[in-house]
Design a protein around this motif. Structure first.
Motif, PDB file in Angstrom:
ATOM      1  N   ALA A 105       0.936  -1.178   0.002  1.00 58.47           N
ATOM      2  CA  ALA A 105      -0.006  -0.108   0.154  1.00 58.47           C
ATOM      3  C   ALA A 105       0.990   1.098  -0.003  1.00 58.47           C
ATOM      4  O   ALA A 105       1.331   1.698   1.049  1.00 58.47           O
ATOM      5  N   PHE A 106       0.945   1.750  -1.219  1.00 57.55           N
ATOM      6  CA  PHE A 106       1.873   2.944  -1.339  1.00 57.55           C
ATOM      7  C   PHE A 106       1.080   4.174  -1.312  1.00 57.55           C
ATOM      8  O   PHE A 106       1.069   5.180  -2.113  1.00 57.55           O
ATOM      9  N   TYR A 107       0.122   4.546  -0.189  1.00 55.16           N
ATOM     10  CA  TYR A 107      -0.341   5.657   0.155  1.00 55.16           C
ATOM     11  C   TYR A 107       0.481   6.698   0.639  1.00 55.16           C
ATOM     12  O   TYR A 107       1.428   6.421   1.443  1.00 55.16           O
ATOM     13  N   THR A 108      -0.034   7.931   0.454  1.00 57.71           N
ATOM     14  CA  THR A 108       0.626   8.909   0.780  1.00 57.71           C
ATOM     15  C   THR A 108       0.840   9.295   2.391  1.00 57.71           C
ATOM     16  O   THR A 108       1.805   9.348   3.134  1.00 57.71           O
ATOM     17  N   GLU A 109      -0.163   8.896   3.055  1.00 58.20           N
ATOM     18  CA  GLU A 109      -0.122   8.769   4.590  1.00 58.20           C
ATOM     19  C   GLU A 109       0.589   7.798   5.131  1.00 58.20           C
ATOM     20  O   GLU A 109       1.289   7.762   6.238  1.00 58.20           O
ATOM     21  N   ILE A 110       0.598   6.615   4.575  1.00 57.76           N
ATOM     22  CA  ILE A 110       1.655   5.723   5.042  1.00 57.76           C
ATOM     23  C   ILE A 110       2.891   5.989   4.956  1.00 57.76           C
ATOM     24  O   ILE A 110       3.572   5.624   5.760  1.00 57.76           O
ATOM     25  N   ALA A 111       3.350   6.541   3.686  1.00 60.73           N
ATOM     26  CA  ALA A 111       4.862   6.927   3.374  1.00 60.73           C
ATOM     27  C   ALA A 111       5.097   8.304   4.376  1.00 60.73           C
ATOM     28  O   ALA A 111       6.279   8.015   5.006  1.00 60.73           O
ATOM     29  N   GLN A 112       4.173   9.086   4.648  1.00 60.70           N
ATOM     30  CA  GLN A 112       4.402   9.927   5.716  1.00 60.70           C
ATOM     31  C   GLN A 112       4.711   9.327   7.243  1.00 60.70           C
ATOM     32  O   GLN A 112       5.618   9.669   7.868  1.00 60.70           O
ATOM     33  N   LEU A 114       5.829   6.168   7.801  1.00 59.87           N
ATOM     34  CA  LEU A 114       7.019   5.522   7.847  1.00 59.87           C
ATOM     35  C   LEU A 114       8.418   6.360   8.005  1.00 59.87           C
ATOM     36  O   LEU A 114       9.308   6.130   8.388  1.00 59.87           O
ATOM     37  N   ASP A 115       7.839   7.825   7.751  1.00 57.50           N
ATOM     38  CA  ASP A 115       9.054   8.696   8.088  1.00 57.50           C
ATOM     39  C   ASP A 115       9.033   9.277   9.270  1.00 57.50           C
ATOM     40  O   ASP A 115       9.716  10.053   9.721  1.00 57.50           O
ATOM     41  N   GLY A 116       7.999   8.690  10.105  1.00 54.12           N
ATOM     42  CA  GLY A 116       8.003   9.056  11.554  1.00 54.12           C
ATOM     43  C   GLY A 116       6.897  10.126  11.927  1.00 54.12           C
ATOM     44  O   GLY A 116       7.084  10.578  12.864  1.00 54.12           O
ATOM     45  N   ASN A 117       6.123  10.422  10.914  1.00 53.11           N
ATOM     46  CA  ASN A 117       5.183  11.543  11.082  1.00 53.11           C
ATOM     47  C   ASN A 117       3.661  11.020  11.013  1.00 53.11           C
ATOM     48  O   ASN A 117       3.420  10.033  10.457  1.00 53.11           O
ATOM     49  N   ASP A 118       2.979  11.438  12.088  1.00 49.10           N
ATOM     50  CA  ASP A 118       1.527  11.275  12.068  1.00 49.10           C
ATOM     51  C   ASP A 118       0.934  12.158  10.808  1.00 49.10           C
ATOM     52  O   ASP A 118       1.001  13.279  10.606  1.00 49.10           O
ATOM     53  N   ALA A 119      -0.071  11.501  10.154  1.00 50.48           N
ATOM     54  CA  ALA A 119      -0.802  12.040   8.913  1.00 50.48           C
ATOM     55  C   ALA A 119      -2.271  11.973   9.130  1.00 50.48           C
ATOM     56  O   ALA A 119      -2.544  10.874   9.727  1.00 50.48           O
ATOM     57  N   PHE A 120      -2.900  12.999   8.782  1.00 50.20           N
ATOM     58  CA  PHE A 120      -4.245  12.920   8.442  1.00 50.20           C
ATOM     59  C   PHE A 120      -4.667  13.835   7.228  1.00 50.20           C
ATOM     60  O   PHE A 120      -4.028  14.767   6.697  1.00 50.20           O
ATOM     61  N   PHE A 129     -17.661  12.672   2.694  1.00 48.41           N
ATOM     62  CA  PHE A 129     -16.414  13.084   3.383  1.00 48.41           C
ATOM     63  C   PHE A 129     -15.569  11.836   3.369  1.00 48.41           C
ATOM     64  O   PHE A 129     -15.894  10.705   3.806  1.00 48.41           O
ATOM     65  N   LEU A 130     -14.264  12.050   2.847  1.00 46.24           N
ATOM     66  CA  LEU A 130     -13.331  11.061   2.801  1.00 46.24           C
ATOM     67  C   LEU A 130     -12.144  11.478   3.816  1.00 46.24           C
ATOM     68  O   LEU A 130     -11.523  12.543   3.773  1.00 46.24           O
ATOM     69  N   SER A 131     -11.935  10.428   4.981  1.00 48.86           N
ATOM     70  CA  SER A 131     -10.778  10.902   5.825  1.00 48.86           C
ATOM     71  C   SER A 131      -9.707   9.809   5.719  1.00 48.86           C
ATOM     72  O   SER A 131     -10.118   8.580   5.791  1.00 48.86           O
ATOM     73  N   ARG A 132      -8.476  10.218   5.968  1.00 54.23           N
ATOM     74  CA  ARG A 132      -7.242   9.135   6.171  1.00 54.23           C
ATOM     75  C   ARG A 132      -6.547   9.641   7.246  1.00 54.23           C
ATOM     76  O   ARG A 132      -6.265  10.847   7.306  1.00 54.23           O
ATOM     77  N   SER A 133      -5.981   8.775   7.875  1.00 54.73           N
ATOM     78  CA  SER A 133      -5.100   8.936   8.965  1.00 54.73           C
ATOM     79  C   SER A 133      -3.956   7.641   9.003  1.00 54.73           C
ATOM     80  O   SER A 133      -4.404   6.628   8.888  1.00 54.73           O
ATOM     81  N   ALA A 134      -2.897   8.151   9.458  1.00 53.55           N
ATOM     82  CA  ALA A 134      -1.748   6.964   9.572  1.00 53.55           C
ATOM     83  C   ALA A 134      -0.778   7.565  10.782  1.00 53.55           C
ATOM     84  O   ALA A 134      -0.721   8.799  10.848  1.00 53.55           O
ATOM     85  N   ALA A 135      -0.417   6.645  11.280  1.00 55.37           N
ATOM     86  CA  ALA A 135       0.775   6.797  12.572  1.00 55.37           C
ATOM     87  C   ALA A 135       1.802   5.731  12.518  1.00 55.37           C
ATOM     88  O   ALA A 135       1.339   4.321  12.201  1.00 55.37           O
TER      89      ALA A 135
END
Length: 224
Positions: A105-112, A114-120, A129-135
């Motif tokens: 899964a090469f999603y933008t939030e997953i890439a962020q 993996l760099d150590g940043n929380d993404a939303f 409404f489409l919402s995505r979050s990753a940590a």
């Protein structure tokens, strides 16, 4: 002169009406969207943190130990949850159909993440409404994977659409009322100005005893 003055007055009222209607149709919608965005951020980031906490005791992430760690996890309230390893390979996926386990899964939030940043991210496409979050999942200061959550909320989109329709209806009613009042005030003002101009012409022609029959204590009344 009378027609020109009434036209300018009507044009001024029209500009005010347009400005009020634009504000009425944009500000509530923008504030409603921002309120939904904030609620989605709270929901998704909270769900991601809860899953991350459940995985925090693992030294590495595998399909078996992730499923075991999350087996007793309560319903998160989001549409989809995925857990990936450090290469982006999906180890856990709550979607029943088109499950992505074993895929990357090469999603933008997953890439962020993996760099150590929380993404939303949250967006509105006009219907939902489409919402995505990753940590990142961290063990002893090392990133061992990523938790990703996704939500597609059409119900909130319907509510926002209904709000927009209601605002359009209210705006139409307000526009009709304001235009009616504006035309009435414009005619009254134009009529008073016309009487004042007629009185000025009469006095200019020599009838110095003539008085303008204009009532009121405003500026036009004072001039009369």
């Amino acid at each position: 002169m009378k027609n020109s003055l009434q036209f300018k007055i009507g044009l001024s009222y029209f500009a005010i009406i347009i400005a009020v209607l634009v504000i009425l149709n944009t500000y509530p919608l923008i504030e409603s969207q921002n309120l939904v965005f904030r609620s989605k951020e709270t929901l998704l980031t909270g769900s991601v943190k809860a899953i991350e906490s459940a995985l925090s005791g693992l030294s590495e992430l595998t399909q078996s130990n992730v499923e075991k760690a999350l087996s007793g996890l309560e319903e998160t309230g989001v549409s989809r949850v995925m857990v990936t390893d450090t290469s982006g390979r999906v180890l856990y996926d709550t979607r029943q159909q088109e499950n992505a386990r074993g895929q990357y899964a090469f999603y933008t939030e997953i890439a962020q993440a993996l760099d150590g940043n929380d993404a939303f991210y949250c967006g509105y496409d006009g219907s939902a409404f489409l919402s995505r979050s990753a940590a990142p999942v961290v063990f002893r200061s090392q990133i061992i994977g990523v938790v990703y959550a996704y939500q597609y909320d059409a119900q909130q989109g319907v509510l926002l659409k209904d709000l927009q329709k209601n605002l359009i209806t209210i705006s139409a009613v307000v526009a009709v009322l304001v235009v009616g009042v504006s035309l009435l005030l414009s005619r009254m003002f134009g009529r008073r100005i016309s009487r004042l101009l007629q009185a000025i012409r009469t006095v200019r022609e020599g009838s110095y005893s003539h008085r303008a029959q204009i009532r009121g204590t405003d500026e036009i009344g004072q001039i009369a």
